[in-house]
Structure formats: C-alpha cells, structure tokens
Design an enzyme around this catalytic site. Structure first.
Site, PDB file in Angstrom:
ATOM      1  CE  LYS A 272      -3.916  -2.167   2.355  1.00 38.43           C
ATOM      2  NZ  LYS A 272      -4.949  -1.994   1.327  1.00 38.43           N
ATOM      3  NE  ARG A 347     -10.414 -10.015  -3.203  1.00 43.79           N
ATOM      4  CZ  ARG A 347     -10.750  -9.067  -4.072  1.00 43.79           C
ATOM      5  NH1 ARG A 347     -10.973  -9.369  -5.339  1.00 43.79           N
ATOM      6  NH2 ARG A 347     -10.889  -7.818  -3.686  1.00 43.79           N
TER       7      ARG A 347
HETATM    8  N1  BES Z   1      -8.199  -4.463   3.736  1.00 42.86           N
HETATM    9  C1  BES Z   1      -8.349  -3.926   2.443  1.00 42.86           C
HETATM   10  C2  BES Z   1      -9.690  -3.209   2.236  1.00 42.86           C
HETATM   11  C3  BES Z   1      -9.953  -1.991   3.063  1.00 42.86           C
HETATM   12  C4  BES Z   1      -9.819  -0.747   2.504  1.00 42.86           C
HETATM   13  C5  BES Z   1     -10.433  -2.085   4.352  1.00 42.86           C
HETATM   14  C6  BES Z   1     -10.107   0.388   3.235  1.00 42.86           C
HETATM   15  C7  BES Z   1     -10.709  -0.949   5.091  1.00 42.86           C
HETATM   16  C8  BES Z   1     -10.567   0.275   4.528  1.00 42.86           C
HETATM   17  C9  BES Z   1      -8.236  -5.029   1.400  1.00 42.86           C
HETATM   18  O1  BES Z   1      -7.444  -6.098   1.727  1.00 42.86           O
HETATM   19  C10 BES Z   1      -7.654  -4.406   0.184  1.00 42.86           C
HETATM   20  O2  BES Z   1      -6.511  -4.033   0.237  1.00 42.86           O
HETATM   21  N2  BES Z   1      -8.447  -4.317  -0.867  1.00 42.86           N
HETATM   22  C11 BES Z   1      -8.030  -3.749  -2.081  1.00 42.86           C
HETATM   23  C12 BES Z   1      -8.452  -4.699  -3.163  1.00 42.86           C
HETATM   24  C13 BES Z   1      -7.836  -4.417  -4.495  1.00 42.86           C
HETATM   25  C14 BES Z   1      -6.345  -4.723  -4.455  1.00 42.86           C
HETATM   26  C15 BES Z   1      -8.527  -5.274  -5.504  1.00 42.86           C
HETATM   27  C16 BES Z   1      -8.726  -2.403  -2.226  1.00 42.86           C
HETATM   28  O3  BES Z   1      -9.862  -2.256  -1.780  1.00 42.86           O
HETATM   29  O4  BES Z   1      -8.105  -1.489  -2.741  1.00 42.86           O
HETATM   30 MN    MN Z   2      -5.386  -5.767   1.191  1.00 43.93          MN
END
Ligand code: BES
Ligand code: MN
Ligand code: ZN
Length: 492
Positions: A272, A347
């Site tokens: 991230k 997931r």
């Molecule tokens: N844990 C995150 C999702 C999330 C985002 C939770 C903001 C709480 C607040 C999840 O694992 C993630 O990183 N999702 C990505 C998915 C993408 C890579 C397809 C996202 O939402 O950007």
């Molecule tokens: Mn994630």
C-alpha cells in the site's frame, strides 16, 4: 456503571441529572411533565423557549436547576416525530442523554423516554444498549486516562421497572461489542494472530464454548493453500480459529459465522502506498473481531442454535518468503488462484474458511470482512455491503440489521462481472478491474461455497468511525456484533 430500572414517578426521582425525551412539535408540557416543571419553578418551559427547542431528532438542550431542587441538571433530548419512533431512535436518544450527563458531571442520571411499540422489554434493552455503547471508553494505551472528570456511575431508566432481564441482555450484548471494539482499536503490535487465538481461548473457557485452533501444519494438511499463501511472509504463526457454541439438546439450526482476520494488511509486495491508509490497517481484523464479539455475547445469551465462529487469522506482510504477485495458490477445495494482486488478500484467507465452514454441514454461512475500499466508495462510512445469492438469508440479515440499527445495503452479485476474474493460467485471478470491485470480491468468495445458503457483509466502511456518531465513535465501532446476535436469535 450500573443501570437500574424503576417505576419511581418523574416527580419523585432525585439525582444529579434527569434526561427527558420529547417528540417533535409536541414540546408543550402536560401531565407529569407539567407538574415537574411547576416543581422546578418553570425551568423546563424556560429552557424550551430560550433554546427554541423543537424536539427534532438529534437535538438537545441542558439547563441547571435550583440548588435545592431534587435534580441538578435537566437534559432534554429530541425524538423526532412520534409516528417515526424506532428502537434506534431510543438507542440514539439514550446515547445523547448519557454523553450529556457525563459532560454535565452527573454521577447519577435518570432517563425518561417513551416506550416503543408498547414493548417495555425491547425499549429497556435499546436504551441500556445506547447509553452503554456511548459511554464506552478505552484507556488501555494511555499512560494516564485523559478524562479524569466524574463518570456516570448510576443510571435509572424511569417507567421501566421490572425490566432487569432486558438490562442483563443489553450488558451481555455490549460486552461482545466492547470486545470487538477493543480488538479493532488495538494496534498490530498488540493484537496478533497469537493474541487473537488467546482471546478465542478465553471466550471458550469463560462461556463454555468448544475451541479448536488449527496450527499451520494442520492447515497444510487440509490444503489451505490460499490462507497459507497470505501468511507466508509473516514472522508470526497463522492461527485458524474455530469456536463452537452448542446448546443443550438438539439445536433448532446450525450456522457458521466467519470473520476476515488480518491483524495487519501492508498489501504484501503490492504494498500500500502513501495516502492508502496503510497506517489504519490494524482494523483489517474487524470481521474476526465481530465474530469473536458475537461468540462472547452468544455464549452468555445461550440461544437454541448451534453456532460455529471461524476465522483464518494472519498478517499480510513482506519478506523474502512473501508470495510473489503472479503466484498460483491452490485452495482447500482444489481451485487454483492466480494472485495478480497481493493486496486482495482477505478473499484468499476467506476462501479456505468458507470451504471449512461448508464441510461442517451448517444450514447457513455468514461472513464479515473489511474486504474492499470499493465498498466504502459505494456506500460510505456508515453502511455495510450485503451480498448473497440467497434471498431468504439476505432478508433475515436485513431484518436483523433493521433491529440493531447497524445499516446494511444489498448489492448485486452480477455474474457477468466474474469475467473480470478469468485467468489465462489458473481457475481464476484474485483481483478484477477497479469498477465494481466489491462485487467481483463477492463473486470470488462465491467460488468457495457449493450449496449452502451464504451471505457476505463487506464492513470496510462502518468498522471505524472517525468522529462521534450516535452511540459510536470516535474509533472502533464493533460493527456487526449486534446484527449477528439478532440474526442468530431470530426464529428463521
Ligand atoms: N483491507 C483492504 C480493504 C480496506 C480498505 C479495508 C479500506 C478498510 C478500509 C483489502 O485487503 C484491500 O486491500 N483491498 C483492495 C483490493 C484491491 C487490491 C482489488 C482495495 O480495496 O483497494
Ligand atoms: Mn489488502
Ligand atoms: Zn485487507
């Protein structure tokens, strides 16, 4: 803080603060209230006039009353239109009474609110829930508590004498919500897969649930390649938690609740970046926290339903052992996954948890997960996404959420979008295109449930409240616990 119920008339109650609920455009004082106003030399009427208090939902007004009067502060709380009165209105009114009572340094607080739907039991439970959830404090990480002022020590619910059982139920449910809030609020150097497993152990021994913690080796034997792929880069051992609540005799039904349990989500090698909120990713076990919170509450409420609480807990980290973007993982149902983005890790962990849950032969499975930022974009911070191919189960959850006040909104499982997850080399990819990101996430999960009724709640938004919001915030909300409890306790 002690909550009592009493039939002491308004006029006779004495204490530091008295909170009174008033409906919109019905703030002229009659009956008991008129007599109380007289006793207090007209200060309630004066307060209403001076503050132009109209009884609108969410509004409030406070005044000091004479030194020699039976109460020190009068708190008025607006309830909105009487025909629109809901349990949630009472929960929020009680929260506002509690917060104002504390601000006004009331050690003893009386709360007088109308009875919802001629149902004093549900009314008492909702008020007790609202006030407790609002007055919750977490000083675990402060060297000294910030707020050293007097706390509300005793709350009397007026006109609800005899509703002790409802108060007990509210306490039991709140204890589950508090646990979930504490788990979510604690940082990743405090709550780890190891401590999550310990917390599950503690719930099991305190409330008589069965517990099984699968270590990495056992997960390997079960072929949980998706979960273990995520866990690979962490220096901490993954823990697969399986808590079981079994009622005496034959249960009415058997259900499973699954929570996403990433104690930290760095994104993995698809790390991230700046501005991504990486520093908030301790909240990524919010689903697991709600699952354990529900287990704690259900262990005390003892419904006639067998409930399995499941969470595949790990961290999503980076190291020389990390899964590479592009790796292919095999889940415990034999399906292969091309990991085109290591940040879509939740997931992967849920895939193996879903396969495990279905093998238990339950009647329904509900999972909760802080799964996608896309769901927050779609529904904002207050509402969770509900996804289910099963209309009956979706309706049950909508009813449970309506009663809890935790908002959910059903989104479509548009099969065509699964095309976005097609892989040239494996059975599927773990990430689709950006549009409809919360839908493709749900469609991915669906590949791991064969024929059990299943629903998925994406709680990425409501798991946290930046600001004070009714009886929540600022901070972890414990979202999901009360809806899950309502769902398990419902007749469905
Ligand atoms: N844990 C995150 C999702 C999330 C985002 C939770 C903001 C709480 C607040 C999840 O694992 C993630 O990183 N999702 C990505 C998915 C993408 C890579 C397809 C996202 O939402 O950007
Ligand atoms: Mn994630
Ligand atoms: Zn995540």
């Amino acid at each position: 803080m002690e909550i009592r119920t009493t039939d002491t008339p308004l006029l006779e109650w004495t204490g530091d603060g008295l909170a009174i609920g008033l409906f919109e455009d019905a703030v002229e004082l009659t009956g008991e209230l008129a007599s109380l106003d007289e006793k207090l030399a007209g200060s309630i009427k004066e307060l209403i006039t001076e503050e132009e208090f109209k009884g609108k939902q969410g509004s409030s007004a406070v005044t000091r009353v004479g030194t020699h009067s039976p109460v020190r502060k009068i708190i008025l709380v607006g309830l909105g239109k009487p025909e629109a009165l809901k349990l949630e209105t009472l929960r929020k009114a009680a929260a506002s009474a509690g917060r104002l009572g504390k601000k006004q340094k009331c050690k003893t607080l009386g709360i007088s609110l109308p009875t919802w739907n001629n149902d004093p039991t549900q009314t008492a439970q909702a008020i007790a829930e609202g006030v407790q959830l609002a007055l919750y404090q977490d000083n675990r990480f402060k060297s000294e508590p910030e707020d050293k002022g007097p706390q509300v020590e005793q709350i009397d619910l007026l006109g609800l004498g005899g509703q002790e059982a409802a108060i007990t139920r509210a306490h039991q449910i709140a204890s589950g919500v508090f646990l979930a809030r504490q788990l979510v609020a604690a940082p990743a150097n405090s709550v780890t897969p190891i401590t999550m497993a310990e917390t599950a152990q503690a719930i099991a021994s305190e409330h008589g649930l069965q517990i099984e913690i699968l270590e990495q080796e056992e997960c390997e034997k079960l072929g949980m390649g998706a979960f273990l792929g995520v866990a690979k880069a962490s220096d901490l051992p993954p823990k697969f938690i399986h808590l079981t609540y079994k009622p005496e005799g034959t249960p009415k039904r058997k259900v499973a609740i699954i929570g996403k349990g990433l104690t930290f989500d760095s994104g993995g090698l698809n790390i991230k970046g700046a501005g991504s909120g990486i520093e908030t990713m301790k909240i990524d076990m919010g689903g697991s926290a709600a699952t354990l919170g529900a287990a704690k509450a259900i262990g005390q409420l003892k419904p006639d339903v067998e409930v399995h609480f499941i969470s595949a807990v790990t961290e999503n980290m980076i190291s020389g052992r990390a899964m590479h973007p592009g790796d292919i993982l095999t889940a415990s149902n034999g399906k292969t996954i091309e990991v085109n983005n290591t940040d879509a890790e939740g997931r992967l962990t849920l895939a193996d948890a879903l396969v495990f849950a279905e093998k238990l032969g339950v009647d329904a499975i509900v999972d909760l997960a802080t799964l996608t930022g896309a769901c927050v974009i779609a529904l904002g911070d207050d509402i969770a996404g509900l996804f289910s191919p099963d209309d009956a189960l979706a309706e049950q959850l909508e009813k449970a959420s309506e009663a809890s006040g935790e908002k959910i909104w059903r989104l479509p499982m548009e099969e065509k979008y699964f095309e976005g997850l097609k892989s040239g080399i494996a059975d599927m990819k773990n990430t689709g295109p950006r549009p409809g990101g919360s839908i493709t996430a749900a469609l991915f999960l669906k590949q791991f449930v064969k024929d059990t009724a299943w629903a998925h709640l994406d709680i990425a938004g409501p798991v946290w409240a930046d600001k004070e919001n009714g009886y929540n915030g600022p901070g972890a909300t414990g979202f999901g616990v009360r809806t899950l409890v309502n769902w398990v306790l419902s007749d469905s």
